[in-house]
Design an enzyme around this catalytic site. Structure first.
Site, mmCIF file in Angstrom:
data_model
loop_
_atom_site.group_PDB
_atom_site.id
_atom_site.type_symbol
_atom_site.label_atom_id
_atom_site.label_comp_id
_atom_site.label_asym_id
_atom_site.label_seq_id
_atom_site.Cartn_x
_atom_site.Cartn_y
_atom_site.Cartn_z
ATOM 1 N N GLY A 255 -0.688 11.103 1.411
ATOM 2 C CA GLY A 255 -1.589 11.751 0.473
ATOM 3 C C GLY A 255 -2.885 10.982 0.337
ATOM 4 N N MET A 257 -4.435 6.456 0.319
ATOM 5 C CA MET A 257 -4.132 5.037 0.562
ATOM 6 C C MET A 257 -5.145 4.183 -0.180
ATOM 7 S SD MET A 257 -2.407 2.593 1.822
ATOM 8 C CE MET A 257 -2.815 0.860 1.681
ATOM 9 N N ASN A 259 -6.595 1.265 -0.010
ATOM 10 C CA ASN A 259 -7.390 0.173 0.560
ATOM 11 C C ASN A 259 -8.402 -0.329 -0.478
ATOM 12 O OD1 ASN A 259 -6.330 1.019 3.287
ATOM 13 N ND2 ASN A 259 -7.670 2.748 2.890
ATOM 14 N N GLU A 292 -4.461 6.038 -7.140
ATOM 15 C CA GLU A 292 -5.014 5.082 -6.178
ATOM 16 C C GLU A 292 -5.931 4.074 -6.849
ATOM 17 O OE1 GLU A 292 -3.662 5.039 -3.324
ATOM 18 O OE2 GLU A 292 -2.627 6.943 -3.638
ATOM 19 N N HIS A 295 -4.036 1.310 -8.362
ATOM 20 C CA HIS A 295 -3.637 0.333 -7.341
ATOM 21 C C HIS A 295 -4.664 -0.783 -7.150
ATOM 22 C CE1 HIS A 295 0.108 1.572 -5.645
ATOM 23 N NE2 HIS A 295 -0.302 2.765 -5.254
ATOM 24 N N GLU A 314 3.833 0.717 -6.811
ATOM 25 C CA GLU A 314 3.919 2.177 -6.838
ATOM 26 C C GLU A 314 4.402 2.744 -8.178
ATOM 27 O OE1 GLU A 314 2.431 3.679 -4.726
ATOM 28 O OE2 GLU A 314 2.334 2.310 -3.015
#
Length: 830
Positions: A255, A257, A259, A292, A295, A314
């Site tokens: 879906g 990422m 980074n 994201e 994260h 997660e």
């Protein structure tokens, strides 16, 4: 154990987009405490031409060899060394088409020409496909990235551009600023025809898309800024980088990422197309963007020391993804979606004997896949919601702020988080979390009333019989209702297999797991205890969460063989006046599951019940979406129109067929029912319909629309058309999307008899799918196709597991789901 630690990587990448190769030079600054004679780096599919060590002003050659099974490059140093050394490596690699490592993504430009970009996807262990490295989350370093590319292209990496130099032969060198200390799986670089839009209020926030997609990026850009504001405020640590890019990628296996500073997305999860993106699509875009961006703190700033602690990334991103959406759009009822898309999925997955703990047993390569994701993401997010409720909002936040400030730029263990939380809450958080994170499964709490006492017992909940012996520390919340109309809530910790609570006299009803804050099933030992709860459902004296939970737990008892489908249908009599989408969507899902797995007589009973229920709902909410209705009502409508037609609702079918006819003639259908209308079109469709779908796929510029079309194409009824769809999937559908219509076909009772032989005939091609996509296909095929071909399917995959490791965990859990489906069918026979 690798005694070397990386300090800095300096990487110059020279991609050749015409021949799909890249040439690269790498310098790694390493350090070791004690003298070492050898260095081990991870690599896959890289050709190493030279390895050298810096010796004063010069570099000396080193001998080296590659251990392919271990994915290691072994470099032999001329002399034993310690302290800091610099290695220099020249190598080449392939820009692959596997959506992993450094890969090519193909697209069609606005002028109709085929184009290509090159992008990276490294989690969990694919950075080694792009550069030799210590490819483990604990081996943090800083990175200096340089890209030597064509002048007309744009380079993107984690940090802001420091400098661009014009080279000869129409090329340029793009030099990026040094990153913070970070893990290899978070490194990103890309080359393509990207263009940016920058947020006017916070220039750190940007969206990168293809030129013709920029107009669709403003919705995602705006919510990205809001998410960044929330995270900086709530987590008490400022975002450390100069920019945060949200990047749209045409070919993407997952879906999104996270980074660091350069988040990548599937197009449909970032770009918003007016009159095509539905309200459900808007919610999903926002939730994924928030996930994201969370994260950037959980995973990027503070990183798990081993992959077994991946839940520290997660679970938090899952939980806060929903919390952030709720902050800015409270009217969307996003926590109701959390129950449907996170809680229910986690309960379903973790009820299998074939499951794992949230803290995955240690391993070098822990893969996020169809087996592990529902535990790490969905269950983990639910456990955080449970512990937040137990701690209280302020202590929960204080614990997280303390954790992030104490461990920023480092790697942690689960115990570091628990200690931070317990320090602020002054409650037994370590003991509670250990019981939920270290062991597989979850409990069922059985409750009985004996006079003025409530008696609680716990055991592990599974659909099939388990060996028992497990227990959890369970924060219990019980809502007590009295004969005089009063009510109160009791909270306690179930810290043993059995517990007795004294209650007042005059109780008329009691609801265990009030507001569904706990991650467990509830069984009322005395079935008569459900009757007064049913009255509370009818009178809306229970909130939607509890109305959802009661019927959802009862249906789980059906699948566990502790109740019958008739018991469930009888209890649904309390929901005839239900007006909340949360329980209604869940009920519709349970009815459809039962419709698929049962035999014809029971199936007809379910169809009759479902038809009445759905027509009653649609009569109240209408067939056409309304601008001011709640989002979940919109979602409910789209989810029940097509099942209503399957169950025989002629009025619903006439409406949808008329809408689809208009659509084929160029008319407009509101985005919130477009998927249902297209599914109906396929259900009643012919060759002309198939051709229309193909043409729409070829001409559509929206990935959201393309996914809707592929889902709809799985709804044809006629065998020749189903076979055409299956052939079209293999020959024409892009690799990133092949699994989508296959999964949908596994829910088509007319297609299921064809799927098994098709799967066997195309197995070699299906095995070439991205590993996660292969697993999704397997997990769709086995539980559905195996119902009518049980022995053959079971034997086939038994033999398959004897020869292959591929998707082993997913195959095992899918075979277990098949066993459950078979039992439901057998017990439902009239």
């Amino acid at each position: 154990m690798n005694q070397w630690n990386p300090v800095n990587y300096k990487i110059r990448i020279k991609p050749d987009l015409s021949n799909f190769y890249f040439y690269a030079n790498l310098e790694i600054l390493l350090e070791a405490v004690s003298p070492m004679s050898e260095i081990s780096l991870n690599i896959i599919e890289l050709a190493i031409w030279r390895c050298q060590i810096k010796d004063g002003p010069i570099f000396r050659d080193c001998s080296f060899y590659i251990d392919n099974p271990k994915e290691e490059l072994k470099i032999i140093l001329p002399d034993k060394s310690s302290g800091q050394i610099t290695l220099k490596i020249d190598y080449t690699g392939r820009i692959n088409n596997q959506m992993a490592g450094f890969y090519c993504s193909k697209y069609t430009s606005i002028d109709g020409k085929a184009r290509v970009m090159a992008v990276t996807q490294f989690e969990e262990s694919d950075a080694r496909r792009a550069f030799p490295c210590m490819d483990h989350p604990s081996k943090k370093a800083t990175f200096d990235i340089e890209l030597e590319i064509q002048e007309g292209l744009t380079g993107i990496s984690n940090e802001q551009i420091k400098q661009e130099k014009i080279l000869d032969k129409g090329k340029k060198l793009v030099i990026f600023k040094t990153t913070p200390r970070m893990s290899t799986y978070l490194v990103f670089f890309a080359v393509g025809e990207f263009e940016f839009i920058v947020d006017k209020d916070d220039p750190r926030m940007r969206v990168a898309t293809l030129a013709h997609q920029k107009e669709y990026a403003h919705f995602g850009l705006d919510f990205g800024r809001k998410s960044l504001i929330f995270c900086e405020d709530y987590f008490g640590v400022n975002y450390p980088m100069e920019k945060l890019d949200l990047i749209s990628i045409p070919d993407f296996a997952f879906g999104a990422m996270e980074n660091w500073g350069a988040i990548t997305f599937r197009e449909n999860l970032l770009l918003h197309y007016p009159e095509i993106t539905s309200r459900a699509g808007e919610e999903r875009i926002c939730e994924v963007i928030a996930h994201e961006i969370v994260h950037q703190w959980f995973g990027n700033l503070v990183t798990p020391s081993e992959w077994k602690y991946l839940w520290l990334n997660e679970s938090f991103a899952t939980y806060f993804g929903f919390k952030i959406v709720d902050k800015y759009y409270p009217s969307w009822d996003i926590w109701h979606q959390f129950f449907l898309t996170q809680t229910d999925v986690a309960l379903e997955r973790d009820a299998l004997l074939e499951t794992i703990p949230i803290e995955i047993p240690a391993g070098e390569h822990v893969v996020i896949n169809s087996s592990t994701a529902p535990i790490i993401y969905n269950k983990g997010g639910n456990i955080l919601r449970q512990v937040k409720d137990y701690m209280g909002d302020s202590d929960f936040q204080a614990g997280l702020v303390h954790y992030l400030n104490q461990y920023q730029y480092t790697c942690t263990y689960s115990s570091n988080l628990w200690e931070s939380m317990e320090e602020k809450a002054r409650k037994p958080i370590k003991e509670i979390m250990k019981s939920w994170v270290d062991q597989p499964g979850f409990p069922i709490v059985e409750v009985d009333k004996d006079g003025d006492k409530l008696i609680f017992k716990q055991e592990r909940f599974t659909y099939l019989k388990n060996t028992g012996g497990q227990s959890w520390l369970i924060p219990l919340k019980i809502k007590i209702f009295y004969d005089n109309g009063d009510s109160k809530e009791i909270s306690t910790l179930l810290d043993s297999e059995k517990k007795i609570i004294d209650v007042d006299a005059g109780i008329s009803a009691y609801k265990v797991n009030a507001s569904q804050t706990g991650f467990y099933r509830v069984k009322y030992k005395d079935q008569n205890a459900l009757k007064p709860l049913g009255k509370l459902i009818e009178n809306k004296q229970l909130p939607p969460e509890d109305r959802w939970g009661l019927q959802n737990d009862l249906f789980a008892m059906v699948r566990r063989a502790d109740a019958t489908i008739d018991d469930y249908l009888g209890f649904l009599a309390h929901y005839t006046e239900e007006d909340s989408a949360l329980p209604l969507i869940s009920i519709a899902s349970h009815l459809f599951y039962s419709f698929l797995v049962t035999t014809s007589k029971t199936r007809q009973k379910i169809a009759d019940f479902g038809k009445t229920l759905i027509e009653n709902i649609l009569n109240k909410i209408g067939l056409e979406p309304q601008a001011n209705e709640r989002h979940l009502i919109t979602d409910l409508r789209d989810q029940i129109i097509f099942p209503g037609i399957l169950y025989g609702s002629t009025g619903t079918g006439e409406f949808a067929r008329k809408k689809f006819s208009g659509l084929m003639e160029g008319g407009f259908v509101q985005a919130d029912i477009l998927r249902s209308i297209m599914k109906t079109g396929a259900f009643y469709g012919d060759q002309k319909t198939f051709n229309w779908f193909v043409k729409r796929l070829d001409s559509s510029s929206s990935e959201h629309d393309r996914i809707n079309v592929l889902t709809a194409m799985a709804c044809f009824r006629e065998t020749p058309l189903i076979e055409m769809v299956l052939q079209y999937i293999m020959d024409k559908v892009p690799a990133r999307n092949k699994f989508i219509p296959i999964g949908a076909l596994a829910n088509n009772s007319e297609a299921i008899p064809l799927l098994w032989n098709w799967f066997k005939s195309n197995l070699a091609r299906i095995e070439a799918f991205h590993p996660v996509h292969f697993e999704r296909v397997v997990s769709s095929i086995i539980p559905s196709c195996g119902i009518d071909a049980y022995d053959e399917v079971k034997d086939f995959f038994g033999n398959y597991l004897g020869r292959h490791d591929k998707a082993a965990d997913t195959i095992k859990l899918s075979l277990e789901k098949l066993e459950i489906n078979i039992r439901v069918r057998n017990l439902s026979v009239i």
